[in-house]
Scaffold this active site. Sequence first.
Site, PDB file in Angstrom:
ATOM      1  N   SER A   7       0.833  -1.198   0.000  1.00 25.92           N
ATOM      2  CA  SER A   7       0.000   0.000   0.000  1.00 25.92           C
ATOM      3  C   SER A   7       0.876   1.260   0.000  1.00 25.92           C
ATOM      4  O   SER A   7       1.792   1.374  -0.809  1.00 25.92           O
ATOM      5  CB  SER A   7      -0.963  -0.022   1.188  1.00 25.92           C
ATOM      6  N   GLU A  40     -11.776   5.552   7.564  1.00 26.72           N
ATOM      7  CA  GLU A  40     -11.199   6.867   7.831  1.00 26.72           C
ATOM      8  C   GLU A  40      -9.796   7.018   7.236  1.00 26.72           C
ATOM      9  O   GLU A  40      -9.296   8.133   7.094  1.00 26.72           O
ATOM     10  CB  GLU A  40     -11.150   7.138   9.343  1.00 26.72           C
TER      11      GLU A  40
END
Length: 549
Positions: A149, A395
Amino acid sequence: MAENISPLAGKPITRDVLLNVPRLVTAYFSQKPTPSVMSEKVSFGTSGHRGSSFKRSFNEDHILAISQAVCHYRKKAGIDGPLFLGMDTHALSEPAFASALEVLAANGVETMVDPHSGYTPTPVISHAILTYNRTRKTGLADGIVISPSHNPPDEGGFKYNPPSGGPAGQDITGSIEKLANEILANGLAEVRRIPYERARKTSCIHAYDYVTSYVKDLDNVVDLDAIRSAEVKIGVDPLGGAAVQYWEPIIERYGIAASIINKAIDPTFAFMTADWDGKIRMDCSSPYAMAGLIASRSKFDVAFANDTDADRHGIICPSSGLMNPNAYLAVAISYLCANRPKWRHDSGIGKTLVSSAMIDRVAADHGRTLIEVPVGFKWFSDGLLDGSICFGGEESAGASFLRREGSVWTTDKDGIILGLLAAEITARCGCDPGQLYDALTQKLGASFYERIDSPASREQRLRLATLDADLFDIRELAGDPVEKKLSRAPGNNQPIGGVKVITKNGWFAARPSGTEDVYKIYAESFRSHEHLNHIQEGAKVAIDKIFEQ
């Protein structure tokens, strides 16, 4: 975010801190993990196994063992369709791709790879799995994503996606992790592999046009006609990640007025600005990592970036700069609920329990059921697949949503469509998402949200992770009585690995880090910054009492 910001944050990277790529790759092949050392074992977190070859936590042995374990799992689970394999632009992704392919080919797994040895975003793998499986009951496909990521350049990552298309659940990752560690401990004796060049030529390895399949389907999830007609000026920065080769085909096919800010692919990521701690991260939700694009925001009606595997989004508006991920999620949900008439009325809004309660208010405002789950996008996959969830978001700037007609798009995070959605919103509403968020706060109340990290030993982190909310002695928080204490998520009754405390005007959640000696406090107030600070102080006091027991 930690309380101590490096003086290097937001500044161009200096050459002395750049990654030595040859040394990293050499360590991948030469360093061997010690199976008895915990930090060198295979460990699947919320997003697969991650580590660095410098720390002997992501080496060739790990990938060979995990790949063989995946082959065993597929056979046991009766998964005999193709496996879609993709990688991002991190330096360790290419050698890990080669190691995985050697094992998959030796085990006769029908494997789909980019025809040009290119890079493949996480959402594209999910889209490919679901597209293949759409009309099938048997011979189902699955996938592997090789990416850490947004993590620093010296890290690697390896994630398995089952036929549902999203991140594998704990039942699957637990069995793969256990078997992979047994294979490591046994000296890789169970691993079947053939040399890479031979593997590429085997009959079970197939070229698959990921780019065309994904790009031509995009107008079924985002209104690209509206973006083109309104001539929205868009700035796009792939941050040197896997989405680089996707944006030119998107721009060409749909005729949108988008400019790619940076087309460079460089495993050192020397073009980045330093993140909050002075390190390099391709974190598109960080104002420090995004400093370059933020500085040029006045040139565009809306701009956005993706992290290295394009499963996260960062939205930049002329009116407000880089949007807080929670704020954009609230805007996206509000807009989609009002502008997707073909979506089922009983489809819920999925959020992780550390995301802003503004999302709760938006969902209620549109008459949608809120589904609050633990951290991890895997909790949304089944709901997106069957349509019981129309939007799932975290979030940490990861989200996905249904096609315009209401069927599944991806069951993994898709930063590309979240960026394009910001352009659709700008086109259809005549203002940018930042302005829409201001309107939401006028209607539903202003939110003051922050995450901070505090020190915690391994024993303290374990105590927090297993805390029973019923035994958590806190009755008042920042002047308000405590209304709820949670150690399980209300949306699916799964453990949250920490605790959440809720009052009428705010809340906090505390969770331990899985990799560092810190715990994270997420907190939000609907009163003021000062009230938020009081919530954070109360949280620290309450957690310290737990640690002292």
